[in-house]
Every structure is written in C-alpha cells, then in structure tokens.
Design an enzyme around this catalytic site. Structure first.
Site, PDB file in Angstrom:
ATOM      1  NE  ARG A   1     -74.208  32.194 -40.461  1.00 22.21           N
ATOM      2  CZ  ARG A   1     -74.626  32.876 -39.396  1.00 22.21           C
ATOM      3  NH1 ARG A   1     -75.002  32.211 -38.301  1.00 22.21           N
ATOM      4  NH2 ARG A   1     -74.668  34.191 -39.413  1.00 22.21           N
TER       5      ARG A   1
ATOM      6  CD  GLU B   1     -80.375  28.425 -41.051  1.00 26.52           C
ATOM      7  OE1 GLU B   1     -80.690  29.639 -40.953  1.00 26.52           O
ATOM      8  OE2 GLU B   1     -79.579  27.867 -40.290  1.00 26.52           O
TER       9      GLU B   1
ATOM     10  CG  HIS C   1     -80.500  30.322 -37.355  1.00 27.14           C
ATOM     11  ND1 HIS C   1     -79.811  30.505 -38.532  1.00 27.14           N
ATOM     12  CD2 HIS C   1     -79.720  30.905 -36.392  1.00 27.14           C
ATOM     13  CE1 HIS C   1     -78.676  31.161 -38.310  1.00 27.14           C
ATOM     14  NE2 HIS C   1     -78.611  31.418 -37.016  1.00 27.14           N
TER      15      HIS C   1
END
Length: 314
Positions: A225, A254, A272
């Site tokens: 993360r 993000e 991601h």
C-alpha cells in the site's frame, strides 16, 4: 419475498451482474442517500472510505464484502462496534500478485522500461545502453511474510538469491531469517520488497531512516500500500541517490501520482495492477459474490477478516 438491498461502491460490473438476480442493487452515493435505512450489505472496490460516519447512516447493514485482499479502506473497529462482518478476497490473488512483484523487481533492477525508452527514442543508434545493476549479488528483504510474501519468497528461491524478512512475529514454518527490526534488516540487505497490509499499524514504516539504512545500492519495491512508505522521503531518497532505484505499484493518493515521481528516471511506476488480470479479478469477484450469497443464505461469511470473526449460531 423482498430482496435484500445491497450497496455497490466502485467499478465491479461482473460482481453486480452476478448479484442482481438475487438482490436489489443500489449504486454509489445516490443509492446510499436514497436507500440508507434499508441497505443490508455493501460490496466495495475499496476506493471509498467506510467508517463510523457511513455506518451510522446504515442501521440495517450486516456485511461489508471487500473486493481485494487489503481492506484498509474499511474501519474494521467501527464495523465491529456496529456488529458488521467484513470479508475480503484472500488466497485467490496470491500467485498473480507474487508474479507481478517479481516482474516489477526484475524490471527495476534490470532497468527494463528505461532500456525500452532508450531504444524507442533512437539512442541505440549512437551507442549501447549503459551497463546496470544485477539481481545476482543482492539480498532481498521482504517486509511481510504473509500468504503473498511466502509466494514471492518461493519464486525468489529459483533465482538463487538470499531472502530474509521482517514481520511483527517470526514465522516458525519458513526457512528465512527473521528481523524484528526493519531498520536493522534494511542495513543488512540491499533490496527491500514490501508486501504488508495498509492501515494505522503500518503507516509510514518505510521512512527516511529505513531508506538511509538501505543505502546507495538500495532498491525499494512496493506492492503493498502507498501508505506504508513516507512518500516525500522516498522521493528525496531517489533524487539524492540515497537509494539507487524504486519500483512502485501503489501510491499514497491513488490514482494521483506525484509529479516528482513521474519526473524521475530511477523509478519504475505501475498503476496498481498487482492482481489486474481477467482470470484473477474473476476469481476475486466470485469470492465477493460467494460471501454475500452465503451470508444471506444463513451460512455465514466465507472469508471474514480476523477483526470481525463470525461463529455459526446453532
């Protein structure tokens, strides 16, 4: 029979398609506002924060089914206080994320995107791409040794590189050296690969001191993360050559990636995509659906998270 109302948060067309025959689906903020008192379950992509404020508006909610193994967008303590069970999608994405982690490691160490840009820009005509670093003389320190961490370590064994790891507690059934202190591990290795959950307990654990300990040959890979690293400190470490390079699949905010990272040539950036294949996202979606269906059939959740365990009421 009245169908249970399920709130869908995020882009999960396949999940919604599978659920809509048995449940009344309501979507997004509009669905939340219009149907809050009657919503009994939430399926979420993990992009919307679900905490005390939202749960207080949903007196009938019983289940939050998270699309993904990480569920740090859900305040599990608030869920537990409200008697809500939270589920996630473990195991079905382990291999996909492990594959991508090793690919990102190799791309960063061997400078694959940089070499491709070199070729595409026509610079090969003027000379060979510069010699770069190798995996051959490296020691990999995994930050985390959970389900995915173990799969990554298994793959790295094929490369004949030493593997060590940091976690809160040692894992008795793995053959790798355990470091209780992350900074000490960073000082002993030259490559860190993070694969730990997000949340308050891991926020910013890769800080300036860890990066300094990693040193000028250091490479940092993050498939965990964005919150687990001090992003400004990482940018400064890359700029100043405190570390050599980084490979990042996750970011603090993000999908907004800092321009400072985009401007650096010693970092490999991915949007991601750790589990982003049709095959694996299909398995994840099915597990979300299975959790919802099983819950409303009275069988309980399939994969409850540890913070909200469930026991069958006989």
């Amino acid at each position: 029979m009245t169908r249970a109302k399920v709130l869908s948060l995020g882009e999960m067309a396949d999940v919604e398609r599978q659920l809509e025959s048995a449940f009344e689906l309501v979507r997004g903020d509009a669905g939340l506002v219009a149907h809050a008192p009657a919503i009994r379950a939430i399926v979420t992509r993990g992009r919307d924060k679900i905490g005390e404020e939202m749960l207080a508006r949903l007196p009938a909610v019983e289940l939050i089914a998270n699309f993904g193994v990480g569920y740090d967008s859900v305040d599990v303590e608030a869920a537990r206080r409200h008697g809500v069970v939270v589920t996630n999608t473990p195991d079905v994405l382990n291999d996909e994320v492990a594959d991508l982690s090793v690919a990102l490691l190799l791309a960063t160490v061997r400078q694959i995107p940089q070499a491709e840009r070199y070729l595409r820009s026509g610079r090969w005509l003027s000379g060979n791409f510069p010699l770069g670093p190798t995996l051959r003389d490296r020691t990999i320190g995994l930050i985390g040794m959970g389900r995915i961490g173990r799969r990554i370590a298994q793959r790295l064994r094929a490369f004949d590189v030493p593997v060590v790891y940091h976690s809160r507690t040692p894992q008795a059934d793995v053959p790798y050296k355990h470091y209780p202190d992350l900074r000490a591990m960073a000082a002993d290795v030259d490559t860190l690969l993070a694969i730990i959950p997000g949340g308050a307990g891991t926020r910013g654990i890769v800080d300036a001191s860890v990066l300094a300990a990693l040193g000028p040959r250091g490479i940092f890979i993050n498939v965990a993360r964005g919150s687990i690293v001090d992003e400004p400190a990482l940018i400064e470490a890359l700029r100043s050559k405190t570390i050599l390079a980084a490979g990042l699949d996750v970011f603090a905010d993000e999908p907004r990636v800092p321009a400072a990272l985009l401007d650096l040539d010693n970092v490999v950036l991915l949007p991601h995509v750790g589990s982003a294949t049709v095959y694996t996202r299909g398995l994840m979606g099915k597990l979300v659906v299975d959790n919802v269906v099983s819950w409303f059939e009275g069988k309980g959740p399939v994969t409850p998270v540890p913070e909200t365990p469930w026991r069958r009421k006989d």
